[in-house]
Design a protein around this motif. Sequence first.
Motif, mmCIF file in Angstrom:
data_model
loop_
_atom_site.group_PDB
_atom_site.id
_atom_site.type_symbol
_atom_site.label_atom_id
_atom_site.label_comp_id
_atom_site.label_asym_id
_atom_site.label_seq_id
_atom_site.Cartn_x
_atom_site.Cartn_y
_atom_site.Cartn_z
ATOM 1 N N TYR A 120 40.823 -23.017 -25.482
ATOM 2 C CA TYR A 120 41.276 -23.817 -24.402
ATOM 3 C C TYR A 120 40.226 -24.797 -23.790
ATOM 4 O O TYR A 120 40.259 -25.828 -23.247
ATOM 5 N N GLN A 124 39.829 -28.804 -23.420
ATOM 6 C CA GLN A 124 39.708 -29.676 -21.911
ATOM 7 C C GLN A 124 38.541 -30.148 -21.896
ATOM 8 O O GLN A 124 38.723 -31.382 -21.473
ATOM 9 N N LEU A 156 47.489 -26.971 -22.679
ATOM 10 C CA LEU A 156 46.648 -27.867 -22.110
ATOM 11 C C LEU A 156 47.626 -28.930 -21.243
ATOM 12 O O LEU A 156 47.286 -29.744 -20.320
#
Length: 228
Positions: A120, A124, A156
């Motif tokens: 994650y 990002q 996201l």
Amino acid sequence: MIKFIFLVFLGYFFIGLFLYLYQRKLTFNKSGKPGKPYEYGLKNVKEEFLEVSRNLKLLNWFAEPKSNMPLIIYFHGNSFDIGERAYRIKEYIDEGYGVLLHSYRGFSGNDGNPNEEVIYSDSQILINWIMKKLSINEKNIILYGESLGTGVAVHLAQNKNYMGVILEAPFTSLSEVAQKMYPIYPVKYLIWDKFDNLSKINNILSPLLVLHGKKDEIVPFKMGKKIF
């Protein structure tokens, strides 16, 4: 009889312990290193090595969008190196879309060990980098998640206004997929990387397209329907 039951229990325990301790090797089936983009017939696709932490850079393939065309950020599935996704992104590039094909830690020759949180975080960083590089925002971006990548795209995309989100073979959660594969163990309570799409899907504000096939042998079709 008691000895037999004991041996069965012992086998059950040690197999379960193995699955628990080595679960990330099973969850993230790391891929090999791809060739260069031109080896797959991809023109105008550049290798971009993005620094996501100190001494760690991740490989990405990037093709700039033609004027007024959106950018597709593609999060691939498990076991693949990004070269194995070349034939997919070529279709979009040929139509003028920009494509940013991301490879996770431990995949496609990258160093590092993947887990849910770092994937994650890395992804990002990737999005922030490309928006700054192209001077665009979420309205110019389509997030495309395939299988494992649906967990990344869903996470996201929460509470953001992307041009669109595409989920191919999405699962409700990785915990439930694992439970299906190992039904005699309480897997869903022991798994570390849950990728809980079902708990997040209602936070998707962007236009959503869900794709799934009834012959999928890993992620049941009913999970895709439940996500939809």
